[in-house]
Design a protein around this motif. Structure first.
Motif, PDB file in Angstrom:
ATOM      1  N   ARG A 123       0.812  -1.222   0.000  1.00  0.00           N
ATOM      2  CA  ARG A 123       0.000   0.000   0.000  1.00  0.00           C
ATOM      3  C   ARG A 123       0.839   1.262   0.000  1.00  0.00           C
ATOM      4  N   ALA A 124       1.994   1.216   0.645  1.00  0.00           N
ATOM      5  CA  ALA A 124       2.787   2.431   0.788  1.00  0.00           C
ATOM      6  C   ALA A 124       3.409   2.876  -0.523  1.00  0.00           C
ATOM      7  N   ALA A 125       4.001   1.952  -1.233  1.00  0.00           N
ATOM      8  CA  ALA A 125       4.721   2.319  -2.458  1.00  0.00           C
ATOM      9  C   ALA A 125       4.675   1.198  -3.458  1.00  0.00           C
ATOM     10  N   PRO A 126       3.496   0.899  -4.000  1.00  0.00           N
ATOM     11  CA  PRO A 126       3.437  -0.182  -4.991  1.00  0.00           C
ATOM     12  C   PRO A 126       4.218   0.199  -6.244  1.00  0.00           C
ATOM     13  N   GLU A 127       5.099  -0.699  -6.669  1.00  0.00           N
ATOM     14  CA  GLU A 127       5.848  -0.435  -7.890  1.00  0.00           C
ATOM     15  C   GLU A 127       4.907  -0.512  -9.088  1.00  0.00           C
ATOM     16  N   PRO A 128       5.102   0.370 -10.070  1.00  0.00           N
ATOM     17  CA  PRO A 128       4.196   0.349 -11.216  1.00  0.00           C
ATOM     18  C   PRO A 128       4.327  -0.940 -12.004  1.00  0.00           C
ATOM     19  N   PRO A 129       3.217  -1.515 -12.447  1.00  0.00           N
ATOM     20  CA  PRO A 129       3.293  -2.722 -13.273  1.00  0.00           C
ATOM     21  C   PRO A 129       3.791  -2.369 -14.663  1.00  0.00           C
ATOM     22  N   MET A 130       4.026  -3.389 -15.473  1.00  0.00           N
ATOM     23  CA  MET A 130       4.436  -3.137 -16.850  1.00  0.00           C
ATOM     24  C   MET A 130       3.361  -2.323 -17.558  1.00  0.00           C
ATOM     25  N   ARG A 131       3.782  -1.284 -18.225  1.00  0.00           N
ATOM     26  CA  ARG A 131       2.827  -0.399 -18.899  1.00  0.00           C
ATOM     27  C   ARG A 131       2.404  -0.997 -20.231  1.00  0.00           C
ATOM     28  N   ALA A 132       1.117  -1.014 -20.460  1.00  0.00           N
ATOM     29  CA  ALA A 132       0.565  -1.523 -21.713  1.00  0.00           C
ATOM     30  C   ALA A 132       0.230  -0.364 -22.649  1.00  0.00           C
TER      31      ALA A 132
END
Length: 458
Positions: A123-132
């Motif tokens: 919740r604090a700092a979710p890494e961004p998923p692969m961008r589509a």
């Protein structure tokens, strides 16, 4: 999975998603404190015995497993008995001393602490998923299908009829060699294909993916193999491969990395050492378990046990029993430092796992300490060069995406960042956001409101 037509931004601790992070972090610390308090309270009632017996049982179990795998005859039988007896003895000890409640509370508190801690970090700092990226509908897609992969999934799921109904031309493989497969893909491109796809295993995928990357064409993955690791890390539905075909009528593109080992593409892993030697065995396909048990003693501790060396960027590893190089690092677990999937496929880094275990004590150390053990190294790199341990020459057995072959040394692994345009459907049930690394320092900072995003540019 974010798309370019959606809001551009990465959630941080100040967003709605991150507002519960401090509370979750505090819950994790409270649960950990509860486990410690329970241990202190139960000192006179066997609390220390629970911890000591549990750790000792784990060590003895690891030693038994090592003896079972690394030796034959009476030692192997003894190792199997030890591996079975260790957990049984711990349970009997708990029952005899009536320590069930203490053990359950300690395990429950510690499990809750880990669960709250991981939730807080997410919740604090979710890494961004692969961008589509939005992708146009292909007009002349060509799909290559292997009818033997996955025990006949192509026929079982009606993939040929389904793909043709969606406008694709299907090429069915029939005893083609690796070079023939590559030529099939190149011929399809020459005839006007604007998409290449594969229904088959990961080894077949990699060969066609190399042509798609070379021609800058989108690539479609249909998980019709046995394990489909690449499809899993893309978030595709491995239980129903027909869902991947939905991308032909409307999908999006992911730019993912493509590995290369001595001129050949790979999408998952390249294995050297123990595993590669086992896969090379003629009897492996017919009797996997039997072949493993037969060969492991010679490969692990035999007088002619092969040893390999690797240069991982500037780091030199020597005298290793096995080295695994992956297209992007696998996730980390508390136990062994190797998860069952890769959180991302676009980091531009190779993952490296190197193993050296010589005896039962080192096997137990790996089980207890994971990547902090001297027997297990986990690294990331841009380039990995593998050879035989004493600087010898010749060939090494290599398993590329599970496909065994002999490769002249040195064997060089590199990565082509975001070279492959993978077309995927919008609906992918297996997509999971990467989880940032958990540490005690980060957890305490979250619990007391000292967020770390600023130091990372978030």
């Amino acid at each position: 999975m974010l798309r370019e037509d959606e809001i551009d931004g990465t959630p941080t601790a100040g967003t709605g998603r991150g507002t519960g992070a401090p509370l979750l972090a505090r819950c994790a610390l409270v649960a950990a404190a509860g486990a410690l308090a329970m241990l202190l309270v139960a000192l006179g009632e066997g609390g220390l015995l629970v911890v000591a017996a549990g750790l000792l049982g784990l060590v003895v179990w690891a030693a038994g497993v090592w003896w079972f795998l690394a030796y034959r005859g009476a030692v192997r039988v003894f190792g199997l008995l030890v591996a079975i007896a260790a957990p049984v003895a711990v349970l009997v000890l708990f029952a005899h001393h009536r320590l069930w409640l203490t053990a359950l509370v300690l395990v429950g508190c510690w499990g809750a602490a880990l669960a709250f801690a991981h939730a807080a970090v997410r919740r604090a700092a979710p890494e961004p998923p692969m961008r589509a990226h939005p992708a146009p509908r292909p007009l002349r897609p060509v799909l290559i299908m292997n009818p033997k992969s996955g025990g006949g999934k192509v026929a079982r799921f009606g993939l040929i009829a389904r793909a043709e109904a969606l406008g694709a031309r299907v090429v069915v493989l029939d005893r083609v060699t690796r070079s023939d497969l590559t030529e099939l893909a190149r011929t399809a491109v020459a005839e006007g294909a604007d998409l290449l796809g594969v229904a088959g295993g990961d080894g077949t995928l990699a060969l066609v993916a190399a042509v798609a990357a070379e021609q800058d064409l989108p690539f479609l993955v249909v998980p019709a193999g046995t394990r489909n690791h690449f499809a899993m890390d893309l978030g595709l539905d491995r239980a129903d491969p027909t869902r991947s075909l939905d991308a032909l009528t409307g999908g999006e593109e992911l730019l993912v990395d493509l590995g290369e080992v001595s001129g050949r593409a790979f999408v998952n892993t390249v294995s050297f050492g123990v595993y590669a030697d086992i896969v090379q065995s003629p009897g492996y396909r017919d009797d996997k378990a039997g072949t493993v048990l037969k060969l492991l003693p010679d490969l692990l501790v035999g007088p002619d046990a092969p040893r390999i060396a690797a240069r991982v960027d500037a780091t030199v590893l020597t005298d290793r029993q096995a080295v695994l190089v992956s297209n992007n690092p696998y996730g980390s677990t508390e136990l062994l430092g190797l998860g069952d999937r890769r959180p991302r496929l676009d980091t531009g880094e190779l993952g490296v796992l190197a193993i050296r275990v010589e005896d039962a004590a080192e096997a137990a150390d790996v089980v207890l300490r994971g990547t902090r053990s001297t027997g297990l190294r986990k690294l990331t790199a841009q380039r990995v060069e593998v050879t035989v341990a004493e600087g010898g020459t010749g060939e090494l057995p290599v398993a590329i995406d599970g496909d065994a072959q002999q490769t002249p040394v040195p064997v060089v692994c590199t990565l082509h960042p975001r070279a492959l345009r993978v077309l995927v459907p919008y609906d992918r049930p297996g997509v999971a956001a990467p989880v940032p690394r958990l540490s005690r320092r980060r957890l305490v900072a979250l619990a007391f409101g000292r967020t770390t995003e600023g130091r990372h540019g978030g």
